[in-house]
Design an enzyme around this catalytic site. Sequence first.
Site, PDB file in Angstrom:
ATOM      1  N   LYS A 170      -3.125   6.110   1.132  1.00 44.68           N
ATOM      2  CA  LYS A 170      -2.916   6.551   2.517  1.00 44.68           C
ATOM      3  C   LYS A 170      -1.926   7.719   2.540  1.00 44.68           C
ATOM      4  O   LYS A 170      -0.767   7.580   2.936  1.00 44.68           O
ATOM      5  CB  LYS A 170      -2.442   5.383   3.385  1.00 44.68           C
ATOM      6  CG  LYS A 170      -2.705   5.621   4.860  1.00 44.68           C
ATOM      7  CD  LYS A 170      -2.649   4.332   5.651  1.00 44.68           C
ATOM      8  CE  LYS A 170      -2.645   4.566   7.138  1.00 44.68           C
ATOM      9  NZ  LYS A 170      -3.862   5.190   7.648  1.00 44.68           N
ATOM     10  N   ARG A 219       0.834  -1.210   0.000  1.00 42.58           N
ATOM     11  CA  ARG A 219       0.000   0.000   0.000  1.00 42.58           C
ATOM     12  C   ARG A 219       0.865   1.255   0.000  1.00 42.58           C
ATOM     13  O   ARG A 219       0.531   2.253  -0.643  1.00 42.58           O
ATOM     14  CB  ARG A 219      -0.967  -0.029   1.192  1.00 42.58           C
ATOM     15  CG  ARG A 219      -2.066   1.004   1.085  1.00 42.58           C
ATOM     16  CD  ARG A 219      -3.170   0.781   2.098  1.00 42.58           C
ATOM     17  NE  ARG A 219      -2.684   0.923   3.462  1.00 42.58           N
ATOM     18  CZ  ARG A 219      -3.411   0.658   4.539  1.00 42.58           C
ATOM     19  NH1 ARG A 219      -4.663   0.239   4.400  1.00 42.58           N
ATOM     20  NH2 ARG A 219      -2.919   0.795   5.738  1.00 42.58           N
ATOM     21  N   GLU A 270     -16.604   5.976   4.210  1.00 42.69           N
ATOM     22  CA  GLU A 270     -15.896   5.386   5.352  1.00 42.69           C
ATOM     23  C   GLU A 270     -15.776   6.405   6.473  1.00 42.69           C
ATOM     24  O   GLU A 270     -16.101   7.586   6.306  1.00 42.69           O
ATOM     25  CB  GLU A 270     -14.524   4.877   4.941  1.00 42.69           C
ATOM     26  CG  GLU A 270     -13.554   5.956   4.517  1.00 42.69           C
ATOM     27  CD  GLU A 270     -12.132   5.418   4.277  1.00 42.69           C
ATOM     28  OE1 GLU A 270     -11.726   4.457   4.944  1.00 42.69           O
ATOM     29  OE2 GLU A 270     -11.438   5.992   3.426  1.00 42.69           O
TER      30      GLU A 270
HETATM   31  N1  PLP Z   1      -9.620   4.152   6.376  1.00 45.47           N
HETATM   32  C1  PLP Z   1      -8.847   5.162   6.798  1.00 45.47           C
HETATM   33  C2  PLP Z   1      -9.179   6.533   6.362  1.00 45.47           C
HETATM   34  C3  PLP Z   1      -7.744   4.901   7.627  1.00 45.47           C
HETATM   35  O1  PLP Z   1      -6.972   5.888   8.063  1.00 45.47           O
HETATM   36  C4  PLP Z   1      -7.475   3.581   8.016  1.00 45.47           C
HETATM   37  C5  PLP Z   1      -6.321   3.277   8.838  1.00 45.47           C
HETATM   38  O2  PLP Z   1      -5.301   2.847   8.398  1.00 45.47           O
HETATM   39  C6  PLP Z   1      -8.322   2.564   7.554  1.00 45.47           C
HETATM   40  C7  PLP Z   1      -9.388   2.880   6.734  1.00 45.47           C
HETATM   41  C8  PLP Z   1      -8.074   1.150   7.926  1.00 45.47           C
HETATM   42  O3  PLP Z   1      -7.018   0.574   7.214  1.00 45.47           O
HETATM   43  P1  PLP Z   1      -6.164  -0.590   7.837  1.00 45.47           P
HETATM   44  O4  PLP Z   1      -7.108  -1.652   8.222  1.00 45.47           O
HETATM   45  O5  PLP Z   1      -5.251  -1.013   6.757  1.00 45.47           O
HETATM   46  O6  PLP Z   1      -5.453  -0.020   9.017  1.00 45.47           O
HETATM   47  C1  COI Z   2      -4.483   3.107  11.365  1.00 43.15           C
HETATM   48  O1  COI Z   2      -5.466   2.487  11.761  1.00 43.15           O
HETATM   49  O2  COI Z   2      -3.367   2.564  11.246  1.00 43.15           O
HETATM   50  C2  COI Z   2      -4.556   4.510  11.011  1.00 43.15           C
HETATM   51  O3  COI Z   2      -3.685   4.963  10.331  1.00 43.15           O
HETATM   52  C3  COI Z   2      -5.703   5.300  11.497  1.00 43.15           C
HETATM   53  C4  COI Z   2      -5.365   6.581  12.162  1.00 43.15           C
HETATM   54  C5  COI Z   2      -4.581   6.412  13.405  1.00 43.15           C
HETATM   55  C6  COI Z   2      -4.786   7.569  11.231  1.00 43.15           C
END
Ligand code: PLP
Ligand code: COI
Length: 345
Positions: free
Chosen positions: A184, A80, A220
């Site tokens: 991200k 990612r 989301e």
């Molecule tokens: N959506 C957003 C906007 C986020 O910041 C995060 C955090 O990382 C997620 C979703 C969840 O992604 P992940 O499960 O890879 O941490």
């Molecule tokens: C995560 O869940 O890793 C995130 O990046 C969410 C937030 C702390 C920015």
Amino acid sequence: MANLDWDDLSFKYRQTNVMIVSRYKDGEWSAPVATSDFDFHLSAYAGTFHYANSAFEGLKAFRGVDNKVRLFRPDENAKRLQRSGHRLGMAAPSEELFTQMCCMCVKENIEYLPPYGHNASMYLRPLLIGTNPQLGIASSNEVLFCVMCSPVGTYSGAKSLSPGTAVIARDYDRAAPHGTGAYKLSANYATSLYPYNLAHGQGYRELLFLDPATHTKVDEFGSSNFLAIKGNSYVTPLSDSVLPSITNKSLQTVAEDFGMKVEKRAVPVEEIAEFDEINACGTAVVITPICSVDDKAALESNVVTKTYKIPSGDECGVVSRKLYNRIRGIQDGLEEDIHNWCLVL
Ligand code: PLP
Ligand code: COI
């Protein structure tokens, strides 16, 4: 072992021993080094400061019931970050370098890895920033990649799986149509700060963003994906402005393992009334149940036009709890890691 109350960590910055740093210049990444200096010495003209040439990741390490240390799906975070780097026109570390630096970070800070049994973990924050001095808008050709970490409990500070309230952000978007919502990038979070302040000031735990093109579909939460349970279905929005969550992807596999149907599709806002359970899901929030969702024409206003009460109410829903227990069980070494998600250090 660090002198911390492992049951009362919440999600905040704590300085640890070191962070791990590598720099990219002239087409090459330097060998990663551990440094106890957490201050960067950067040009004030670095692209990260002016043009948000910046992306980051989030992943967790766990101390298992068998005392082993497990890193959850670092390969997915590496991929990612490469997508994010590509979107910024900036170099990103290989999967190998990314994983090597995450492992170094855990090992060098091992006394900050919470022991098993406190429902706590070590959060790793890989960060990629453009560093060369520049004045015009351009992708950075010199880059700094570092991995830092902090011991964490729940994101909200509340008890694990305790439901929170959410409000819909109708008049603020975190991402633009054809923008960067699916990457991200640090810039995405800047857009959510002001509406988050409003929502938190009004006592809401979560802010639910809609699709920026039509504002008719659920996208989301600001920090996590949206996941709903409807009968035997796992429903999550399919949208090109949503971050592809690694937690969500893993939970979909778990749901399928349980014989559930996974529906990745557009979710009209009104469908919230039809869900049995709703959660935020992500690395930081894991699974956080939502008990009610308020809709307002304007976030600043006190007028709530509609409240969706989620049937699971003040308890975490039965299905969500089952999903949570399975994924946490895999991370803690309580359940067999049948999909090979964990990297055992
Ligand atoms: N959506 C957003 C906007 C986020 O910041 C995060 C955090 O990382 C997620 C979703 C969840 O992604 P992940 O499960 O890879 O941490
Ligand atoms: C995560 O869940 O890793 C995130 O990046 C969410 C937030 C702390 C920015």
